[in-house]
Structure formats: C-alpha cells, structure tokens
Scaffold this motif. Structure first.
Motif, PDB file in Angstrom:
ATOM      1  N   SER A 119       0.749  -1.794  -0.119  1.00 33.41           N
ATOM      2  CA  SER A 119      -0.256  -0.184   0.096  1.00 33.41           C
ATOM      3  C   SER A 119       0.783   1.173   0.113  1.00 33.41           C
ATOM      4  O   SER A 119       0.427   2.263  -0.717  1.00 33.41           O
ATOM      5  N   THR A 120       1.899   1.281   0.537  1.00 29.57           N
ATOM      6  CA  THR A 120       2.666   2.262   0.723  1.00 29.57           C
ATOM      7  C   THR A 120       3.897   2.439  -0.344  1.00 29.57           C
ATOM      8  O   THR A 120       3.865   3.807  -0.747  1.00 29.57           O
ATOM      9  N   TYR A 121       3.445   1.127  -1.113  1.00 30.47           N
ATOM     10  CA  TYR A 121       4.588   1.829  -2.232  1.00 30.47           C
ATOM     11  C   TYR A 121       4.203   1.637  -3.447  1.00 30.47           C
ATOM     12  O   TYR A 121       4.320   2.868  -4.065  1.00 30.47           O
ATOM     13  N   LEU A 122       2.631   1.211  -3.123  1.00 31.98           N
ATOM     14  CA  LEU A 122       1.877   2.227  -4.930  1.00 31.98           C
ATOM     15  C   LEU A 122       1.755   3.450  -4.095  1.00 31.98           C
ATOM     16  O   LEU A 122       1.153   4.447  -5.302  1.00 31.98           O
ATOM     17  N   THR A 127       3.561   9.047  -6.746  1.00 29.96           N
ATOM     18  CA  THR A 127       3.360  10.915  -6.379  1.00 29.96           C
ATOM     19  C   THR A 127       4.612  11.238  -7.160  1.00 29.96           C
ATOM     20  O   THR A 127       5.273  12.428  -7.078  1.00 29.96           O
ATOM     21  N   SER A 128       5.404   9.805  -7.327  1.00 29.87           N
ATOM     22  CA  SER A 128       6.757  10.588  -8.705  1.00 29.87           C
ATOM     23  C   SER A 128       7.331  10.762  -7.293  1.00 29.87           C
ATOM     24  O   SER A 128       8.917  10.897  -7.855  1.00 29.87           O
ATOM     25  N   LYS A 129       7.929  10.573  -6.649  1.00 31.02           N
ATOM     26  CA  LYS A 129       8.755  11.528  -5.177  1.00 31.02           C
ATOM     27  C   LYS A 129       9.758   9.987  -5.141  1.00 31.02           C
ATOM     28  O   LYS A 129      11.229  10.507  -4.650  1.00 31.02           O
ATOM     29  N   LYS A 192      16.120   4.796  -8.602  1.00 33.38           N
ATOM     30  CA  LYS A 192      17.020   4.776  -8.335  1.00 33.38           C
ATOM     31  C   LYS A 192      16.309   5.903  -7.034  1.00 33.38           C
ATOM     32  O   LYS A 192      17.107   6.925  -6.681  1.00 33.38           O
ATOM     33  N   LYS A 193      15.720   6.128  -6.348  1.00 36.79           N
ATOM     34  CA  LYS A 193      14.713   6.540  -5.493  1.00 36.79           C
ATOM     35  C   LYS A 193      13.555   5.953  -4.709  1.00 36.79           C
ATOM     36  O   LYS A 193      12.372   6.088  -4.865  1.00 36.79           O
ATOM     37  N   PRO A 194      14.737   4.867  -3.786  1.00 36.66           N
ATOM     38  CA  PRO A 194      13.248   4.011  -2.804  1.00 36.66           C
ATOM     39  C   PRO A 194      12.858   4.431  -2.134  1.00 36.66           C
ATOM     40  O   PRO A 194      13.904   5.134  -1.063  1.00 36.66           O
ATOM     41  N   PHE A 195      12.167   4.167  -1.366  1.00 40.76           N
ATOM     42  CA  PHE A 195      11.403   4.567   0.266  1.00 40.76           C
ATOM     43  C   PHE A 195      11.927   3.841   1.123  1.00 40.76           C
ATOM     44  O   PHE A 195      11.862   2.151   0.901  1.00 40.76           O
ATOM     45  N   MET A 196      11.856   4.029   2.174  1.00 38.04           N
ATOM     46  CA  MET A 196      12.792   3.400   3.256  1.00 38.04           C
ATOM     47  C   MET A 196      11.627   2.620   4.337  1.00 38.04           C
ATOM     48  O   MET A 196      11.294   3.751   4.890  1.00 38.04           O
TER      49      MET A 196
END
Length: 226
Positions: A119-122, A127-129, A192-196
C-alpha cells in the motif's frame, strides 16, 4: 499486478537445509511459514517460487497448487551466483507489473506487513517522489568505523543523546518492491529513489546463522502461544 518472488535455492551453507528443515514444529519449515504469509496477503496477486530444490517444489505444491514454480537453472543456483545475476534473471520469468522480492528467512514479516508495504509503495510511486521500496532497520546509535564516529561529531559532543544522532538505515532484505520496467532499465531490484520502509519489532528479524534459526524458533513458538 503484484508478484511475490521467493528465491529458495538448494545448498544453504551456513544453515544446512534452512528453507525446508522443521521450524518450531512446522514440518515444511520456513518455506511453509512464508508461503502461508504470502498467500494471506490481500494485495499479492501471485507467488513465484524460484528454486532448484525438489523438496521446495514438493512443499510449495502441497500448500497451494496455484503457486508458480520456476525451476531455476543450476548455474543461477550456486553459492557463487551473485545477487546481480539473479536480479537480471527475474524479468525473464516475470514480464509485467511489480515484483515483491522476499525471503523465507524473515519469518515475522506477516501478511499484514506485506500489505502495508505494498500500500505504501503504490501510494508513493504515484507521487513520483519514490520509484521503489525496500525494508530497512533504522539505526540511531553510536556507529564507528576504524577512523572514528561516522554519524555524530565528537568535537561537538562526545556522547550525545541517541535521539539527536543522525539516522542511518540498514537494509534487512525482507522486502524489495520494484516495477519490472525498472528491473529492465536499471538491472536492480530497487530503482533510483527507494522509499525506506522501516521494519518494526520482530519484523526486522533475519535468519542467517544457526543461532538465528534457534532463536527464531523460540520467538515463533512464544508468539504463537499468546
């Protein structure tokens, strides 16, 4: 589409038979624990087990006939096989959607944690962040290398309160979420921009050594007796 990718090669060296040996009284071991967690996750559409181990195949088929079995080539299932080689192999068996790469060695990553991560990933990629997600352990303590402290300045304060120390993140290899398209572009299981995605409590526990296996059994037994 979210596809769970579960690599389970034969021949674990540090914990022989790690994937399938009995775990806390469960005959199918860590593999059975993990497959049941993945099957219970609402947001996972399919499961691919990649293996060269017939015992893994037999257990997976006995648990759910819809689990997809990838009979991995032997040259990609040795102790010398690099993670990069396996990453480059994934798009050849999963052609579309998003890949949730996980391991049986994270027995306390439950279906609820997987659903929360997805859910967090999607949400974040919309947002493209961020373009991917990986599970991490937040470390906010006194860390040094051979030259000295690396996350605080001892010239300013020799022993600061840990709450004020800069955060670092340890990748715990529990979850990697990434689009197949990014696998092809970057040759990586993150973009290139993984969410932790911070693992909490027992979810961060990883079984790597024999003592981890024994401790994991004790924790699992205790949690399931509550």
């Amino acid at each position: 589409m979210i596809t769970a990718f579960l690599p389970c090669r034969a021949g674990s060296e540090r914990v022989p038979g790690k994937n399938t040996k009995m775990f806390s009284g469960i005959k199918g071991g860590l593999l059975e624990v993990k497959l049941n967690q993945l099957l219970q996750a609402r947001l996972i559409d399919r499961i691919v087990v990649s293996t060269n181990d017939q015992e893994v195949i037999d257990i997976a088929k006995s648990i759910d006939k819809n689990i997809i079995i990838d009979r991995r080539p032997e040259h990609l299932a040795t102790s010398a096989t690099s993670t990069d080689e396996l990453i480059n192999y994934v798009p050849s068996i999963i052609k579309e959607g998003h890949v949730l790469w996980t391991h049986v060695t994270s027995p306390f990553l439950t279906n609820k944690v997987y659903d929360q991560a997805i859910s967090t990933y999607l949400k974040e990629i919309e947002t493209s962040k961020y373009d991917s997600l990986m599970s991490v352990n937040k470390i906010q303590s006194f860390l040094w290398n051979k030259e000295g402290s690396i996350n605080y300045d001892r010239e300013v304060e020799k022993w600061p309160r840990t709450q004020t120390i800069s955060e670092l993140f340890e990748i715990n290899s529990g979850i990697f979420l990434n689009a197949v398209e990014n696998y092809n572009i970057y040759g990586d299981r993150i973009g290139k921009k993984p969410f932790m995605f911070e693992s909490e409590g027992y979810a961060s526990f990883d079984i790597d050594w024999p003592q981890d296996f024994k401790l994991g059994e004790m924790i699992y037994k205790t949690l399931n007796e509550l």
